[in-house]
Design an enzyme around this catalytic site. Structure first.
Site, short mmCIF file in Angstrom:
data_model
loop_
_atom_site.label_atom_id
_atom_site.label_comp_id
_atom_site.label_asym_id
_atom_site.label_seq_id
_atom_site.Cartn_x
_atom_site.Cartn_y
_atom_site.Cartn_z
N GLY A 143 -4.55 9.67 2.46
CA GLY A 143 -6.00 9.72 2.38
C GLY A 143 -6.48 9.52 0.96
O GLY A 143 -5.81 8.87 0.14
N SER A 144 -7.61 10.10 0.65
CA SER A 144 -8.25 9.85 -0.64
C SER A 144 -7.52 10.57 -1.77
O SER A 144 -6.88 11.61 -1.58
CB SER A 144 -9.71 10.30 -0.60
OG SER A 144 -9.79 11.72 -0.63
N THR A 145 -7.67 10.02 -2.96
CA THR A 145 -7.06 10.63 -4.14
C THR A 145 -7.63 12.01 -4.40
O THR A 145 -6.89 12.94 -4.75
CB THR A 145 -7.28 9.72 -5.36
OG1 THR A 145 -6.72 8.43 -5.08
CG2 THR A 145 -6.63 10.29 -6.60
N GLY B 35 -6.12 14.45 -2.01
CA GLY B 35 -4.72 14.61 -2.35
C GLY B 35 -4.52 15.54 -3.54
O GLY B 35 -3.60 16.37 -3.55
N GLU C 247 0.24 9.89 0.03
CA GLU C 247 -0.04 8.45 -0.03
C GLU C 247 -1.54 8.32 -0.20
O GLU C 247 -2.31 8.54 0.74
CB GLU C 247 0.41 7.74 1.25
CG GLU C 247 0.18 6.24 1.18
CD GLU C 247 0.23 5.55 2.54
OE1 GLU C 247 0.13 4.31 2.57
OE2 GLU C 247 0.34 6.25 3.57
N CYS D 139 -4.78 1.56 1.61
CA CYS D 139 -4.47 2.30 0.39
C CYS D 139 -4.07 1.39 -0.76
O CYS D 139 -4.35 1.68 -1.92
CB CYS D 139 -3.36 3.31 0.65
SG CYS D 139 -3.83 4.66 1.76
#
Length: 333
Positions: A252-254, A257, A274, A308
């Site tokens: 998903g999104s940074t 994460g 990821e 991604c």
């Protein structure tokens, strides 16, 4: 006048022309009015409020989704733990391979249904669901079925003498851009290594993951080995924070994460992330311009750019910059 000379009849209300449904019509998705959680081998209502999943093409509801709640998370983790310490730990790699292969085969058999369902729920073109996502999801189960009985011969870190093996209960959270394929990416290798799973699909695209739950039940995977909990960010966080989970896998999104990394930093849990990034296409002066252009276009526009590793940066050797940009402009036009 001979029968062949008769004029064609026009359709009327009493005698319409009946056509079979198109191969990829909505009927192929076999939509149910409602879906729930998958815990300990049983599809049932979740403890949270029901929400509608929406077809992004026309913004009309597809089905009611009964969301999981904190009790469902507890029950799913307990079921995964019991399965890990019970029947699944006693299952050989060769036996695990049979389950994985069976799941992949049923995905392939139900590929049209899954492709149409994915397109209805996610909005991507049917050609991508049909030709890329669903076949690749089946291929992942086939691939990891081949690994399941060979892990004892693999040595991924020779200096440490480490061999791959099960970690325990894997908590997995996946996004909306490749809903079925992401579920396959997470579940198949975890099962091949002997882990059990609690997976949360994206709240906007739960339908193929919940249909995968049906397939898993149909394939007689021992109860509790895979559990699937539809829900929002609170359910994802509950899985991340649960003390009964040994490993977190998130795509998903940074930003999210980073939050997950902070949450598990002192917990001792293993973590794989990821995250969205800025993939760069790098083009040197010896590159064939036409092929480079096609790679650039595919890299940024495939799946509407919702990837991604989308190629959202372009680094070009100065000597071919003008030629490449002109070719790229013509291609995009």
């Amino acid at each position: 006048m001979s029968p062949t000379d008769q004029p064609h009849e026009r359709p009327t209300a009493a005698h319409p022309f009946d056509y079979a449904p198109a191969p990829e019509s909505r009927d192929a998705a076999r939509l149910k009015p409602s879906y729930g959680v998958f815990v300990n081998g049983v599809l049932r209502a979740g403890g949270g409020e029901s929400v509608k999943t929406i077809n992004p093409a026309d913004e009309l509801p597809l089905a009611e989704i009964a969301q999981a709640d904190a009790d469902d998370v507890d029950q799913a983790v307990a079921a995964a733990r019991a399965a890990y310490e019970g029947p699944w730990s006693a299952t050989s790699g060769a036996e695990r391979a049979k389950y994985l292969y069976r799941i992949g085969r049923v995905i392939a058999e139900r590929s049209r249904e899954l492709a149409v369902l994915e397109t209805l729920d996610n909005g991507k073109p049917i050609s991508e669901s049909r030709d890329i996502d669903v076949p690749t999801a089946a291929a992942h189960f086939f691939y990891y079925a081949g690994w399941a009985d060979k892990l004892g011969y693999a040595n991924l870190n020779p200096s440490a003498g480490a061999r791959p093996g099960p970690v325990g209960v894997a908590g997995q959270v996946i996004p909306w851009n490749f809903p079925l394929l992401m579920a396959a990416w997470k579940i198949a290798p975890a099962l091949a290594a002997g882990n059990t799973v609690v997976l949360k699909p994206a709240p906007t695209t739960p339908l193929t993951a919940l249909t995968l739950a049906e397939i898993i039940a149909e394939c007689d995977l021992p109860p509790g080995v895979v559990n699937i909990l539809p829900g929002g960010p609170d359910i994802g966080q509950a899985i991340v924070d649960h003390p009964g989970v040994d490993k977190i896998a998130f795509t998903g999104s940074t930003a999210v994460g980073k939050g997950i990394a902070k949450s598990v930093a002192v917990s001792g849990k293993r973590l794989s992330l990821e995250l969205g990034g800025k993939g760069a296409n790098i083009v040197f002066d010896d590159a064939p311009i036409s092929e480079a252009v096609e790679g650039i276009v595919n890299g940024i526009f495939f799946n509407q750019g919702q990837v991604c590793c989308a190629g959202s940066r372009l680094l070009v050797q100065e000597s071919i910059q003008e030629e490449l940009l002109e070719a790229l402009k013509q291609r995009l036009a």
